[in-house]
Structures are given as structure tokens and as C-alpha cells.
Write a protein that holds these residues in place. Structure first.
Motif, PDB file in Angstrom:
ATOM      1  N   LEU A   3       0.827  -1.202   0.000  1.00  0.00           N
ATOM      2  CA  LEU A   3       0.000   0.000   0.000  1.00  0.00           C
ATOM      3  C   LEU A   3       0.864   1.255   0.000  1.00  0.00           C
ATOM      4  O   LEU A   3       0.580   2.212  -0.721  1.00  0.00           O
ATOM      5  N   ILE A   4       1.936   1.250   0.747  1.00  0.00           N
ATOM      6  CA  ILE A   4       2.846   2.405   0.803  1.00  0.00           C
ATOM      7  C   ILE A   4       3.519   2.611  -0.555  1.00  0.00           C
ATOM      8  O   ILE A   4       3.617   3.730  -1.053  1.00  0.00           O
ATOM      9  N   VAL A   5       3.957   1.522  -1.171  1.00  0.00           N
ATOM     10  CA  VAL A   5       4.585   1.610  -2.499  1.00  0.00           C
ATOM     11  C   VAL A   5       3.570   2.123  -3.517  1.00  0.00           C
ATOM     12  O   VAL A   5       3.899   2.964  -4.357  1.00  0.00           O
ATOM     13  N   LEU A   6       2.360   1.642  -3.440  1.00  0.00           N
ATOM     14  CA  LEU A   6       1.310   2.088  -4.358  1.00  0.00           C
ATOM     15  C   LEU A   6       1.014   3.574  -4.164  1.00  0.00           C
ATOM     16  O   LEU A   6       0.884   4.320  -5.138  1.00  0.00           O
ATOM     17  N   MET A   7       0.932   4.019  -2.912  1.00  0.00           N
ATOM     18  CA  MET A   7       0.676   5.437  -2.636  1.00  0.00           C
ATOM     19  C   MET A   7       1.848   6.300  -3.109  1.00  0.00           C
ATOM     20  O   MET A   7       1.640   7.369  -3.697  1.00  0.00           O
ATOM     21  N   LEU A   8       3.052   5.841  -2.870  1.00  0.00           N
ATOM     22  CA  LEU A   8       4.238   6.585  -3.300  1.00  0.00           C
ATOM     23  C   LEU A   8       4.296   6.663  -4.823  1.00  0.00           C
ATOM     24  O   LEU A   8       4.584   7.721  -5.394  1.00  0.00           O
ATOM     25  N   THR A   9       3.989   5.564  -5.489  1.00  0.00           N
ATOM     26  CA  THR A   9       3.971   5.537  -6.955  1.00  0.00           C
ATOM     27  C   THR A   9       2.893   6.478  -7.496  1.00  0.00           C
ATOM     28  O   THR A   9       3.133   7.237  -8.447  1.00  0.00           O
ATOM     29  N   SER A  10       1.724   6.446  -6.885  1.00  0.00           N
ATOM     30  CA  SER A  10       0.644   7.344  -7.304  1.00  0.00           C
ATOM     31  C   SER A  10       1.045   8.800  -7.115  1.00  0.00           C
ATOM     32  O   SER A  10       0.770   9.654  -7.972  1.00  0.00           O
ATOM     33  N   PHE A  11       1.691   9.101  -6.000  1.00  0.00           N
ATOM     34  CA  PHE A  11       2.146  10.465  -5.745  1.00  0.00           C
ATOM     35  C   PHE A  11       3.163  10.904  -6.787  1.00  0.00           C
ATOM     36  O   PHE A  11       3.079  12.018  -7.313  1.00  0.00           O
ATOM     37  N   ILE A  13       3.582   9.717  -9.851  1.00  0.00           N
ATOM     38  CA  ILE A  13       2.912   9.864 -11.152  1.00  0.00           C
ATOM     39  C   ILE A  13       2.085  11.152 -11.168  1.00  0.00           C
ATOM     40  O   ILE A  13       2.102  11.907 -12.144  1.00  0.00           O
ATOM     41  N   GLY A  14       1.360  11.425 -10.099  1.00  0.00           N
ATOM     42  CA  GLY A  14       0.564  12.650 -10.016  1.00  0.00           C
ATOM     43  C   GLY A  14       1.438  13.896 -10.058  1.00  0.00           C
ATOM     44  O   GLY A  14       1.136  14.861 -10.765  1.00  0.00           O
ATOM     45  N   ALA A  15       2.542  13.880  -9.311  1.00  0.00           N
ATOM     46  CA  ALA A  15       3.450  15.024  -9.298  1.00  0.00           C
ATOM     47  C   ALA A  15       4.080  15.233 -10.673  1.00  0.00           C
ATOM     48  O   ALA A  15       4.254  16.365 -11.128  1.00  0.00           O
ATOM     49  N   SER A  16       4.401  14.127 -11.333  1.00  0.00           N
ATOM     50  CA  SER A  16       4.968  14.241 -12.687  1.00  0.00           C
ATOM     51  C   SER A  16       3.958  14.850 -13.649  1.00  0.00           C
ATOM     52  O   SER A  16       4.304  15.683 -14.495  1.00  0.00           O
ATOM     53  N   GLY A  17       2.704  14.427 -13.527  1.00  0.00           N
ATOM     54  CA  GLY A  17       1.665  14.990 -14.388  1.00  0.00           C
ATOM     55  C   GLY A  17       1.470  16.473 -14.145  1.00  0.00           C
ATOM     56  O   GLY A  17       1.352  17.267 -15.091  1.00  0.00           O
ATOM     57  N   VAL A  18       1.451  16.878 -12.894  1.00  0.00           N
ATOM     58  CA  VAL A  18       1.301  18.292 -12.564  1.00  0.00           C
ATOM     59  C   VAL A  18       2.509  19.084 -13.064  1.00  0.00           C
ATOM     60  O   VAL A  18       2.364  20.173 -13.623  1.00  0.00           O
TER      61      VAL A  18
END
Length: 78
Positions: A3-11, A13-18
Motif C-alpha cells: 500500500l505504501i509503495v502504491l501510494m508513493l507511486t501514485s504520488f 505519477i501525479g506530481a509528474s503529471g502536474v
């Protein structure tokens, strides 16, 4: 842990998109600013050319006026 890896990956990816979106937006703003400056420079150059032409016209008219005044004085003295 997953779950931590998934949240970190999502963050990430989201930061890269922004970051990508902000970079594109910044590039568009820079392009618009460059165009605005180019337009202002062109207008300034046109106004300088017009000003130069008007100054030349004023100088020509002053020369003609002085010449006419001198001719008038010479005519009165004759």
C-alpha cells in the motif's frame, strides 16, 4: 508495505503529471510574452520612423519659413 509503495507511486505519477502540465503552461506564457514584446518592438520602430519623418518635415517647413521671411524682408527693403 504494498500500500505504501502504491501510494508513493501514485504520488510520483501525479506530481509528474502536474509538473508536465505546469511546464506546458509556462512555455505557453513565455511564447505569448515573446510575441507581445515583438509586437511592442515593431510598434516602437514604426513610431520612431514616423517621428523621424515628422522631425524632417518640421525642419523643412522651418527652412521654407525662414526663406520666405528673408524674401519678404528683401522685398520690403527694395
Amino acid at each position: 508495505m504494498a500500500l505504501i509503495v502504491l501510494m508513493l507511486t501514485s504520488f510520483i505519477i501525479g506530481a509528474s503529471g502536474v509538473a508536465w502540465w505546469l511546464n506546458r503552461r509556462w512555455q505557453n506564457e513565455v511564447a505569448q510574452a515573446q510575441q507581445t514584446l515583438a509586437d511592442a518592438l515593431q510598434q516602437h520602430q514604426q513610431e520612431q520612423a514616423e517621428s523621424k519623418a515628422l522631425r524632417q518635415q518640421v525642419a523643412d517647413l522651418r527652412f521654407q519659413l525662414t526663406r520666405c521671411e528673408n524674401d519678404l524682408k528683401a522685398h520690403k527693403n527694395s
